[in-house]
Motif scaffolding. Structure first.
Motif, PDB file in Angstrom:
ATOM      1  N   GLN A  87     -13.650 -11.592 156.862  1.00 36.09           N
ATOM      2  CA  GLN A  87     -15.009 -11.494 156.334  1.00 36.09           C
ATOM      3  C   GLN A  87     -15.276 -12.534 155.258  1.00 36.09           C
ATOM      4  OE1 GLN A  87     -14.885  -6.720 156.307  1.00 36.09           O
ATOM      5  NE2 GLN A  87     -16.869  -7.545 155.707  1.00 36.09           N
ATOM      6  N   LYS A  88     -14.256 -13.260 154.836  1.00 33.82           N
ATOM      7  CA  LYS A  88     -14.427 -14.294 153.829  1.00 33.82           C
ATOM      8  C   LYS A  88     -13.769 -15.589 154.293  1.00 33.82           C
ATOM      9  CE  LYS A  88     -14.675 -11.347 149.712  1.00 33.82           C
ATOM     10  NZ  LYS A  88     -14.100 -11.064 148.380  1.00 33.82           N
ATOM     11  N   GLN A  89     -14.376 -16.678 153.886  1.00 35.18           N
ATOM     12  CA  GLN A  89     -13.826 -17.999 154.188  1.00 35.18           C
ATOM     13  C   GLN A  89     -14.085 -18.903 152.983  1.00 35.18           C
ATOM     14  OE1 GLN A  89     -15.760 -21.076 156.835  1.00 35.18           O
ATOM     15  NE2 GLN A  89     -14.188 -20.381 158.276  1.00 35.18           N
ATOM     16  N   ASN A  90     -13.018 -19.423 152.410  1.00 28.75           N
ATOM     17  CA  ASN A  90     -13.116 -20.332 151.270  1.00 28.75           C
ATOM     18  C   ASN A  90     -12.302 -21.584 151.582  1.00 28.75           C
ATOM     19  OD1 ASN A  90     -14.416 -18.344 149.372  1.00 28.75           O
ATOM     20  ND2 ASN A  90     -12.473 -17.289 149.764  1.00 28.75           N
ATOM     21  N   TYR A  91     -12.899 -22.746 151.337  1.00 25.22           N
ATOM     22  CA  TYR A  91     -12.141 -23.965 151.626  1.00 25.22           C
ATOM     23  C   TYR A  91     -12.750 -25.169 150.919  1.00 25.22           C
ATOM     24  CZ  TYR A  91     -15.925 -24.921 154.959  1.00 25.22           C
ATOM     25  OH  TYR A  91     -17.155 -25.138 155.532  1.00 25.22           O
ATOM     26  N   PHE A  92     -11.888 -26.127 150.640  1.00 30.47           N
ATOM     27  CA  PHE A  92     -12.315 -27.451 150.184  1.00 30.47           C
ATOM     28  C   PHE A  92     -12.404 -28.362 151.408  1.00 30.47           C
ATOM     29  CE2 PHE A  92     -10.707 -25.715 146.244  1.00 30.47           C
ATOM     30  CZ  PHE A  92     -11.596 -26.212 145.300  1.00 30.47           C
ATOM     31  N   LEU A  93     -13.288 -29.316 151.321  1.00 26.02           N
ATOM     32  CA  LEU A  93     -13.519 -30.243 152.435  1.00 26.02           C
ATOM     33  C   LEU A  93     -13.550 -31.669 151.918  1.00 26.02           C
ATOM     34  CD1 LEU A  93     -16.088 -29.987 155.317  1.00 26.02           C
ATOM     35  CD2 LEU A  93     -16.232 -31.923 153.754  1.00 26.02           C
TER      36      LEU A  93
END
Length: 464
Positions: free
Chosen positions: A257-263
């Motif tokens: 239910q969560k997605q966190n990321y650097f790009l």
């Protein structure tokens, strides 16, 4: 004695060459700029290849100045640009650049559709006016006169979203480097949670189903007149409701239910088109690489590579042709639905398939056009409108025929019962393109696709 003969012969030939050069060339004494009330001279001169002190051949003078005029037009800072030559003598000239500035500050209400395009809303969503977004948009595209931009957006309705962004003036004396920073917040209640048979499927709700926060910074650099590159570093946080995770466990993968990321992404463009708004001559080359997930704690680990080439060819007698070849590959095979991009978004589509979304990890696309110019005129409205940003009205119209071919590879097409993935698709048709000021292009196409479907599609695009 022979040495003296050779010396005098050399001087004689040099004198003849210089006289011939003077007869065939002109010397640029100075460059004058008129009409730029807000825009700094250096921003205009940045686009001009001709410099005071240059010697230019008379035979190619007009061509050289027209190339510089087009480069100034492509800054999108001016409504009209004219370059004229003032003769001081037969061999010495002044160059005068006259511009008419756009309306740089705009603040207006917005009202548009939340769907991918007008045609999906018209045919698939039954023209439901609840699927609209409204609010206010403000932008200053030349805040200090140095081509720096400030943007504020507050929108409500079907997809509430808020954004603030600023693009700095050039950071170096050569006017090549700049930085853009911004923050975007988006909230969805009703949202697309998967594709089924190559159509987006929506879950309707009165409660919040998705939130997205996107913080970004972009470093961009121009190399010469036609090359540019940019490096983006951003952070994204996405949270979805438990219903979406149940309906499509692959939305963020593994029923998350969560997605966190650097790009981090890099893009390179070589753009030598005559007009970025609606090109008729020239070409462009692009390459991009994007890495989703930079840290071990990030919820995404995905790499995508893309490339494209487009060429525009004037054929004479008001006929023009152009074609483009594009492609994208991404890794690994198993990807979140949210980051799986095939054909159907933005301009990456086979015309005739505007109502379809073809998911996949890789795709290729070829688009071709043959055009005929019906007219190209600029109307002077000074008698009726005193606001100079609106009293010049350019408009052009082109008949257009097209053939597009595409292919999408989807390693898991069975999950969305795709009919169009892993097979060649093609579309053809006729259309009318209308080009007017402030970078507005309207398109009306009658298309036939490989499924035997015939439809009229309409689109309006604008390069901000």
């Amino acid at each position: 004695m022979n040495k003296f003969k050779h010396f005098f012969l050399f001087c004689f030939l040099q004198m003849c060459y210089c006289q011939s050069f003077a007869a065939d060339s002109v010397f640029v004494h100075q460059i004058q700029i008129k009409g730029n009330i807000r825009t700094k001279d250096k921003i205009i001169l940045r686009e001009v290849g001709v410099k005071p002190g240059d010697s230019l051949k008379k035979a190619t003078l007009n061509e050289v100045l027209e190339i510089d005029r087009r480069k100034i037009v492509n800054t999108n800072l001016f409504i009209t640009v004219n370059i004229a030559v003032t003769d001081i003598s037969d061999s010495v000239i002044d160059i005068e650049i006259e511009v008419k500035e756009r309306l740089y500050f705009v603040a207006f209400p917005v009202f548009y559709l939340a769907d991918r395009n007008f045609n999906e809303w018209w045919y698939e969503r039954k023209r439901d006016l609840r699927r609209t977004i409204y609010g206010v948009y403000t932008k200053h595209s030349n805040l200090t006169g140095n081509n720096d931009q400030l943007k504020l957006r507050a929108e409500f309705g079907f997809v509430p979203n808020f954004e603030i962004a600023y693009s700095t003036p050039y950071l170096d004396k050569d006017l090549t480097k700049r930085i853009s920073v911004g923050v975007l917040y988006v909230m969805n209640k009703t949202m697309a949670y998967r594709t089924w048979q190559d159509k987006l499927q929506f879950f309707q709700s009165e409660s919040k189903q998705r939130e997205r926060i996107y913080v970004y910074s972009v470093f961009s650099q121009r190399k010469g007149f036609y090359q540019s590159q940019q490096l983006e570093l951003s952070y994204t946080q996405v949270q979805i409701g438990d219903t979406i995770a149940i309906l499509n466990p692959n939305y963020l993968l593994d029923a998350r239910q969560k997605q966190n990321y650097f790009l981090a992404s890099y893009a390179y463009i070589y753009d030598k088109r005559d007009n970025r708004q609606y090109a008729l001559d020239g070409y462009s080359v692009s390459f991009g690489a994007t890495k989703y997930g930079l840290l071990p704690s990030d919820n995404v680990n995905l790499l995508s590579l893309s490339a494209g080439f487009t060429q525009y060819i004037p054929l004479g007698k008001k006929f023009y042709a152009n074609y483009s070849v594009r492609g994208r590959v991404s890794f690994p095979k198993k990807q979140p639905f949210l980051q799986t991009l095939g054909l159907g978004y933005r301009n990456d589509l086979v015309r005739g398939y505007e109502l379809y979304v073809i998911d996949g990890q890789r795709y290729g696309l070829v688009k071709t056009n043959l055009k005929y110019q019906l007219f190209n005129r600029t109307f002077d409205l000074k008698k009726y409108l005193k606001i100079k940003q609106f009293n010049t009205f350019p408009i052009a119209a082109y008949l257009n025929s097209f053939i597009d071919v595409g292919y999408v590879t989807n390693e898991f097409s069975v999950l969305n019962n795709s009919r169009l993935a892993n097979t060649f698709i093609a579309g053809t048709g006729l259309g009318l393109d209308v080009v007017t000021f402030y970078n507005v292009v309207g398109r009306l196409n009658y298309s036939l696709n490989g499924l035997g479907e015939r439809r009229v599609f309409f689109a309006v695009t604008r390069d901000f």
